[in-house]
Write a protein that holds these residues in place. Structure first.
Motif, PDB file in Angstrom:
ATOM      1  N   ALA A 113      20.666  24.630  19.295  1.00 23.62           N
ATOM      2  CA  ALA A 113      21.354  25.826  18.805  1.00 23.62           C
ATOM      3  C   ALA A 113      20.678  27.085  19.317  1.00 23.62           C
ATOM      4  O   ALA A 113      21.338  28.073  19.675  1.00 23.62           O
ATOM      5  N   MET A 114      19.353  27.062  19.368  1.00 23.72           N
ATOM      6  CA  MET A 114      18.612  28.218  19.870  1.00 23.72           C
ATOM      7  C   MET A 114      18.876  28.439  21.356  1.00 23.72           C
ATOM      8  O   MET A 114      19.131  29.569  21.797  1.00 23.72           O
ATOM      9  N   LEU A 115      18.861  27.370  22.155  1.00 25.78           N
ATOM     10  CA  LEU A 115      19.143  27.502  23.584  1.00 25.78           C
ATOM     11  C   LEU A 115      20.563  27.994  23.824  1.00 25.78           C
ATOM     12  O   LEU A 115      20.808  28.831  24.707  1.00 25.78           O
ATOM     13  N   ALA A 116      21.493  27.487  23.029  1.00 29.02           N
ATOM     14  CA  ALA A 116      22.890  27.931  23.165  1.00 29.02           C
ATOM     15  C   ALA A 116      23.023  29.415  22.852  1.00 29.02           C
ATOM     16  O   ALA A 116      23.761  30.149  23.531  1.00 29.02           O
ATOM     17  N   ALA A 117      22.298  29.895  21.844  1.00 25.47           N
ATOM     18  CA  ALA A 117      22.346  31.313  21.492  1.00 25.47           C
ATOM     19  C   ALA A 117      21.765  32.169  22.618  1.00 25.47           C
ATOM     20  O   ALA A 117      22.307  33.237  22.954  1.00 25.47           O
ATOM     21  N   LEU A 118      20.677  31.707  23.221  1.00 22.58           N
ATOM     22  CA  LEU A 118      20.087  32.436  24.338  1.00 22.58           C
ATOM     23  C   LEU A 118      21.062  32.502  25.512  1.00 22.58           C
ATOM     24  O   LEU A 118      21.278  33.564  26.107  1.00 22.58           O
TER      25      LEU A 118
END
Length: 225
Positions: A97-102
Protein backbone atom coordinates in the motif's frame (compact mmCIF):
# COMPACT_ATOMS: atom_id res chain seq x y z
CA UNK A 1 9.96 19.14 10.09
CA UNK A 2 7.72 17.17 7.75
CA UNK A 3 6.72 17.68 4.16
CA UNK A 4 3.18 18.16 2.87
CA UNK A 5 4.11 16.20 -0.23
CA UNK A 6 5.57 12.80 -0.89
CA UNK A 7 9.34 12.77 -1.52
CA UNK A 8 10.72 13.12 -5.02
CA UNK A 9 12.55 9.81 -4.59
CA UNK A 10 12.90 7.11 -1.93
CA UNK A 11 15.57 4.45 -1.55
CA UNK A 12 14.89 1.46 0.67
CA UNK A 13 16.91 -1.17 2.42
CA UNK A 14 15.53 -4.62 1.52
CA UNK A 15 15.74 -7.20 4.33
CA UNK A 16 13.92 -5.98 7.42
CA UNK A 17 12.61 -2.87 5.68
CA UNK A 18 10.62 -3.86 2.59
CA UNK A 19 10.85 -7.62 2.96
CA UNK A 20 10.34 -9.95 5.91
CA UNK A 21 12.98 -12.36 4.63
CA UNK A 22 13.73 -13.96 7.99
CA UNK A 23 11.73 -17.14 7.17
CA UNK A 24 13.82 -17.71 4.02
CA UNK A 25 17.02 -17.10 5.99
CA UNK A 26 15.87 -19.49 8.71
CA UNK A 27 15.22 -22.22 6.16
CA UNK A 28 18.78 -21.82 4.89
CA UNK A 29 20.23 -21.92 8.40
CA UNK A 30 18.14 -24.96 9.30
CA UNK A 31 19.43 -26.80 6.22
CA UNK A 32 22.98 -26.14 7.42
CA UNK A 33 22.13 -27.26 10.95
CA UNK A 34 20.42 -30.42 9.71
CA UNK A 35 23.51 -31.33 7.69
CA UNK A 36 25.46 -31.17 10.95
CA UNK A 37 22.97 -33.15 13.01
CA UNK A 38 21.52 -30.13 14.81
CA UNK A 39 17.85 -29.24 15.31
CA UNK A 40 16.19 -26.21 13.65
CA UNK A 41 16.93 -22.80 15.10
CA UNK A 42 13.85 -20.99 16.44
CA UNK A 43 12.90 -18.21 14.02
CA UNK A 44 12.56 -15.74 16.89
CA UNK A 45 16.22 -16.37 17.82
CA UNK A 46 17.48 -15.74 14.28
CA UNK A 47 15.23 -12.82 13.31
CA UNK A 48 17.19 -10.06 15.15
CA UNK A 49 20.35 -10.92 13.20
CA UNK A 50 18.91 -10.83 9.69
CA UNK A 51 19.75 -7.18 8.98
CA UNK A 52 23.30 -7.76 10.22
CA UNK A 53 24.07 -10.03 7.27
CA UNK A 54 25.04 -13.61 6.49
CA UNK A 55 28.03 -13.72 8.83
CA UNK A 56 25.99 -12.55 11.81
CA UNK A 57 23.30 -15.15 11.11
CA UNK A 58 25.78 -18.00 10.74
CA UNK A 59 27.51 -16.86 13.95
CA UNK A 60 24.19 -16.84 15.80
CA UNK A 61 23.36 -20.33 14.54
CA UNK A 62 26.81 -21.80 15.27
CA UNK A 63 28.29 -19.78 18.14
CA UNK A 64 30.53 -22.68 19.20
CA UNK A 65 32.32 -22.78 15.83
CA UNK A 66 35.56 -20.90 15.23
CA UNK A 67 35.06 -17.65 13.32
CA UNK A 68 37.51 -18.65 10.59
CA UNK A 69 35.61 -21.91 10.04
CA UNK A 70 32.29 -20.07 9.93
CA UNK A 71 33.70 -17.75 7.29
CA UNK A 72 34.29 -20.78 5.06
CA UNK A 73 30.60 -21.68 5.49
CA UNK A 74 29.27 -18.41 4.03
CA UNK A 75 29.09 -19.71 0.43
CA UNK A 76 27.18 -22.74 1.72
CA UNK A 77 24.69 -20.46 3.47
CA UNK A 78 24.23 -18.37 0.32
CA UNK A 79 23.65 -21.52 -1.76
CA UNK A 80 20.97 -22.75 0.64
CA UNK A 81 19.43 -19.27 0.80
CA UNK A 82 19.26 -19.01 -2.98
CA UNK A 83 17.22 -22.23 -3.04
CA UNK A 84 14.82 -20.83 -0.42
CA UNK A 85 14.67 -17.35 -1.94
CA UNK A 86 11.13 -15.96 -1.86
CA UNK A 87 9.58 -19.26 -0.79
CA UNK A 88 8.71 -18.33 2.79
CA UNK A 89 9.13 -14.58 3.28
CA UNK A 90 6.91 -11.75 2.05
CA UNK A 91 6.72 -7.95 2.14
CA UNK A 92 5.83 -6.60 5.55
CA UNK A 93 2.18 -5.69 6.08
CA UNK A 94 1.53 -2.26 4.62
CA UNK A 95 4.50 -2.22 2.23
CA UNK A 96 2.48 -2.73 -0.94
CA UNK A 97 0.00 0.00 0.00
CA UNK A 98 2.87 2.35 0.79
CA UNK A 99 4.63 1.65 -2.53
CA UNK A 100 1.37 2.13 -4.40
CA UNK A 101 0.85 5.51 -2.70
CA UNK A 102 4.37 6.60 -3.64
CA UNK A 103 3.90 5.51 -7.25
CA UNK A 104 0.55 7.28 -7.51
CA UNK A 105 2.23 10.47 -6.28
CA UNK A 106 4.95 10.15 -8.92
CA UNK A 107 7.71 9.26 -6.45
CA UNK A 108 10.56 7.21 -7.89
CA UNK A 109 11.74 4.40 -5.61
CA UNK A 110 14.62 1.97 -5.56
CA UNK A 111 16.57 -0.42 -3.36
CA UNK A 112 20.03 -0.20 -1.82
CA UNK A 113 20.87 -3.36 0.10
CA UNK A 114 23.95 -5.11 1.43
CA UNK A 115 22.55 -8.39 0.08
CA UNK A 116 24.55 -9.67 -2.93
CA UNK A 117 23.07 -8.11 -6.05
CA UNK A 118 22.38 -11.42 -7.80
CA UNK A 119 20.17 -12.55 -4.91
CA UNK A 120 18.33 -9.23 -4.69
CA UNK A 121 17.67 -9.24 -8.44
CA UNK A 122 16.24 -12.76 -8.30
CA UNK A 123 13.69 -11.53 -5.76
CA UNK A 124 12.35 -8.69 -7.91
CA UNK A 125 10.13 -10.77 -10.27
CA UNK A 126 9.01 -12.96 -7.35
CA UNK A 127 7.75 -9.83 -5.58
CA UNK A 128 6.38 -8.20 -8.74
CA UNK A 129 8.85 -5.31 -8.37
CA UNK A 130 11.02 -5.93 -11.43
CA UNK A 131 9.45 -3.09 -13.45
CA UNK A 132 8.61 -0.89 -10.48
CA UNK A 133 12.01 -0.62 -8.78
CA UNK A 134 13.93 2.15 -10.56
CA UNK A 135 17.39 1.22 -9.28
CA UNK A 136 18.85 -1.75 -7.42
CA UNK A 137 22.29 -1.75 -5.82
CA UNK A 138 23.57 -4.70 -3.83
CA UNK A 139 26.36 -5.10 -1.34
CA UNK A 140 28.76 -6.28 -4.05
CA UNK A 141 27.68 -3.90 -6.83
CA UNK A 142 30.26 -1.24 -6.00
CA UNK A 143 33.60 -1.00 -4.23
CA UNK A 144 31.91 -0.16 -0.91
CA UNK A 145 28.72 -1.06 0.93
CA UNK A 146 26.68 0.53 3.72
CA UNK A 147 27.51 2.24 6.06
CA UNK A 148 29.63 3.81 3.35
CA UNK A 149 27.50 6.41 1.51
CA UNK A 150 28.72 5.38 -1.96
CA UNK A 151 25.82 3.00 -2.78
CA UNK A 152 23.25 5.65 -1.86
CA UNK A 153 25.02 8.35 -3.84
CA UNK A 154 25.31 6.14 -6.93
CA UNK A 155 21.64 5.12 -6.64
CA UNK A 156 20.55 8.77 -6.51
CA UNK A 157 22.74 9.56 -9.51
CA UNK A 158 21.27 6.68 -11.50
CA UNK A 159 17.71 7.86 -10.95
CA UNK A 160 18.68 11.48 -11.59
CA UNK A 161 17.76 12.92 -8.19
CA UNK A 162 19.92 15.08 -5.92
CA UNK A 163 20.74 13.27 -2.70
CA UNK A 164 19.07 15.91 -0.51
CA UNK A 165 15.79 15.26 -2.35
CA UNK A 166 16.10 11.50 -1.91
CA UNK A 167 15.09 9.80 1.35
CA UNK A 168 16.59 6.55 2.62
CA UNK A 169 14.56 4.08 4.70
CA UNK A 170 16.24 1.34 6.71
CA UNK A 171 16.01 -0.74 9.88
CA UNK A 172 19.71 -0.91 10.82
CA UNK A 173 22.17 1.65 12.16
CA UNK A 174 24.32 1.18 9.04
CA UNK A 175 21.41 2.46 6.98
CA UNK A 176 21.10 5.67 8.94
CA UNK A 177 24.86 6.25 9.03
CA UNK A 178 25.02 5.81 5.25
CA UNK A 179 22.15 8.23 4.71
CA UNK A 180 23.70 10.88 6.95
CA UNK A 181 27.07 10.57 5.21
CA UNK A 182 25.31 10.84 1.83
CA UNK A 183 23.42 13.98 2.86
CA UNK A 184 20.04 12.22 2.61
CA UNK A 185 17.15 12.50 5.05
CA UNK A 186 16.51 9.15 6.72
CA UNK A 187 13.62 7.11 8.07
CA UNK A 188 14.21 4.51 10.79
CA UNK A 189 11.98 1.49 10.09
CA UNK A 190 11.09 0.36 13.60
CA UNK A 191 9.19 -2.68 12.28
CA UNK A 192 12.45 -4.29 11.12
CA UNK A 193 15.07 -6.53 12.70
CA UNK A 194 16.99 -5.35 15.78
CA UNK A 195 19.08 -6.86 18.53
CA UNK A 196 18.09 -6.13 22.13
CA UNK A 197 21.08 -3.84 22.55
CA UNK A 198 20.26 -1.76 19.47
CA UNK A 199 19.04 1.75 20.30
CA UNK A 200 17.36 3.30 17.25
CA UNK A 201 16.96 6.62 19.04
CA UNK A 202 20.75 6.89 19.24
CA UNK A 203 21.01 6.47 15.46
CA UNK A 204 19.52 9.97 15.09
CA UNK A 205 17.47 9.34 11.97
CA UNK A 206 15.25 12.19 10.81
CA UNK A 207 12.07 10.32 11.69
CA UNK A 208 11.19 6.97 13.26
CA UNK A 209 8.18 5.10 11.92
CA UNK A 210 6.43 2.19 13.65
CA UNK A 211 4.56 0.65 10.72
CA UNK A 212 4.91 0.79 6.91
CA UNK A 213 1.28 1.91 6.55
CA UNK A 214 2.20 5.27 8.12
CA UNK A 215 4.37 6.04 5.09
CA UNK A 216 1.35 5.84 2.80
CA UNK A 217 0.66 9.43 3.91
CA UNK A 218 2.90 12.36 2.89
CA UNK A 219 3.02 14.02 6.32
CA UNK A 220 5.01 11.09 7.73
CA UNK A 221 8.01 11.73 5.48
CA UNK A 222 10.87 14.10 6.38
CA UNK A 223 11.47 17.07 4.11
CA UNK A 224 14.63 17.66 2.08
CA UNK A 225 17.82 18.60 3.93
Amino acid sequence: MTSRNFPKAVLFDLDGTLLDSAPDMAAAIDAMRAARGQPPMPLADLRPYVSKGARAMVAAAFPQVDAAERERWIPEFLDHYQRELGRHGAPFDGIEAMLAALEQAGTVWGIVTNKPEYLARQLMPVLGWEQRCAVLIGGDTLSARKPDPLPLLVAAERIGVEQRECIYVGDDERDILAARAAGMPSVVALWGYRLDEDDPIAWQGDVMIDEPAELAFPAAWPGPR
